[in-house]
Design a protein around this motif. Structure first.
Motif, PDB file in Angstrom:
ATOM      1  N   ALA A  69       0.819  -1.210   0.000  1.00 35.50           N
ATOM      2  CA  ALA A  69       0.000   0.000   0.000  1.00 35.50           C
ATOM      3  C   ALA A  69       0.853   1.260   0.000  1.00 35.50           C
ATOM      4  CB  ALA A  69      -0.936  -0.005   1.215  1.00 35.50           C
ATOM      5  N   ALA A 279      -3.700  -5.180   0.516  1.00 36.78           N
ATOM      6  CA  ALA A 279      -3.673  -3.750   0.200  1.00 36.78           C
ATOM      7  C   ALA A 279      -4.879  -3.371  -0.650  1.00 36.78           C
ATOM      8  CB  ALA A 279      -2.378  -3.397  -0.530  1.00 36.78           C
ATOM      9  N   ASN A 284      -5.609   0.600   0.006  1.00 42.76           N
ATOM     10  CA  ASN A 284      -4.279   1.206   0.183  1.00 42.76           C
ATOM     11  C   ASN A 284      -4.246   2.255   1.300  1.00 42.76           C
ATOM     12  OD1 ASN A 284      -2.889  -0.186  -2.051  1.00 42.76           O
ATOM     13  ND2 ASN A 284      -4.291   0.978  -3.337  1.00 42.76           N
TER      14      ASN A 284
END
Length: 349
Positions: A69, A279, A284
């Motif tokens: 992320a 992620a 993210n």
């Protein structure tokens, strides 16, 4: 319907859809979906031992998800989290068994070694990207294979030809008698608290620091950032280093907490690659990644109970996880549907 509500509903609807389609897959395959999901639930929450093991499973996924992320938020796609995690695992295992130090020195030193190893492994593709415009996806993928074989070779050297490194000293271990006593001797360790601190650290870096603003700006538009006086090349390298450090810490969780050594690997651990899915599930965002890791780790650990209790193959869990990821990746369609539903509701009023 506000944007924040939509952002919450999209992953929730994706999870529900994944579970529904997963149930259909089980039914078509001749298995009872209800029995399968009860077994999955029991594999996560049945007793204190399974809950401790679930938390233990979640911990490295948090770090892997944060690594992916962070790179993505700064405009990079770090597919090398797996290799960086392996090198961090090796570094932590080596420091843990090579030195005898007080606990308050030994654990931080092992963690720093793991972070440094992961950062170094990510520095190479970062430098190539910044200086020569070599695409980071290609380099990081190749670095995974190099990490796997380098780690296996170094394990042989460290152990004198054995299949695994010597067990780390007690002073470097993240396990505790307290967690063992409350979780019926599961492998749960202090790493999950470190993971929570790193989630906060990533949020702080990206949202509350000038450097974090620069990193995000470079990821959003390199040309505009350069025009504004930012050092684009330096920020690309720094982004990969920080991402690699997070991945290396994920490896330290396995070395200092779960296994307390490192065995020769016959293939990838899969944690680093699963970090991409974590992620994605977490959009993210640091706290989203934490929730994604909780879901992913719970499904992985709970799925181990499905074959024995319900006779459902563990591969079905992989199908359910894949379906959830598919629907999250297709979140734009769900988002559009929610927005249209919201508009129609307003028109009716």
């Amino acid at each position: 319907m506000s944007k924040r509500v939509v952002n919450i509903l999209v992953p929730l609807i994706s999870i529900v859809l994944g579970l529904i389609i997963g149930a259909i897959v089980m039914a078509v395959s001749g298995f009872n979906p209800m029995d399968g999901y009860i077994a999955l639930w029991n594999g996560i929450f049945m007793d204190t031992y399974t809950m401790g093991e679930t938390v233990r499973q979640i911990t490295p996924y948090v770090f892997a998800g944060l690594a992916v992320a962070f790179a993505f938020r700064t405009g990079l796609f770090n597919i090398g989290v797996e290799g960086q995690l392996i090198m961090g695992w090796l570094a932590a295992a080596y420091v843990g068994q090579a030195f005898e130090l007080p606990t308050f020195i030994h654990i931080p030193l092992a963690l720093l070694a793991a972070a440094a190893a992961g950062a170094l492994w990510a520095f190479i593709p970062g430098l190539l990207k910044a200086r020569l415009q070599v695409h980071e996806v290609i380099v990081t993928i190749m670095m995974n294979y190099i990490a796997l074989h380098v780690a296996n070779a170094l394990i042989e050297v460290i152990s004198g030809g054995a299949e695994r490194t010597p067990k780390i000293h007690e002073s470097a271990s993240l396990r505790s008698e307290f967690f063992e006593s409350i979780t019926d001797y599961s492998r749960m360790h202090w790493g999950f608290l470190i993971a929570l601190l790193v989630v906060i650290l990533m949020w702080f870096i990206l949202e509350k620091t000038t450097r974090g603003y620069e990193l995000k700006a470079v990821g959003f538009n390199q040309h505009a950032s350069q025009y504004a006086g930012m050092n684009v090349k330096k920020n690309i390298v720094l982004s990969m280093i920080i991402s690699g450090a997070f991945a290396g810490l994920g490896g330290a969780m396995e070395a200092l907490g779960t296994f307390e050594n490192m065995s020769k690997l016959h293939g990838f651990t899969g944690i680093g690659f699963d970090g991409i899915a974590v992620a994605l599930l977490g959009a993210n965002q640091p706290f989203g990644v934490l929730l994604g890791a909780i879901l992913f780790g719970s499904l992985k650990n709970g799925g181990l109970n499905m074959p024995s209790e319900a006779g459902v193959p563990v591969e079905v869990v992989s199908i359910v996880i894949a379906l959830v990821i598919f629907f999250v990746a297709s979140g734009y369609i769900i988002r559009v549907a929610l927005e249209r539903f919201s508009k129609k509701k307003k028109e009716v009023k």
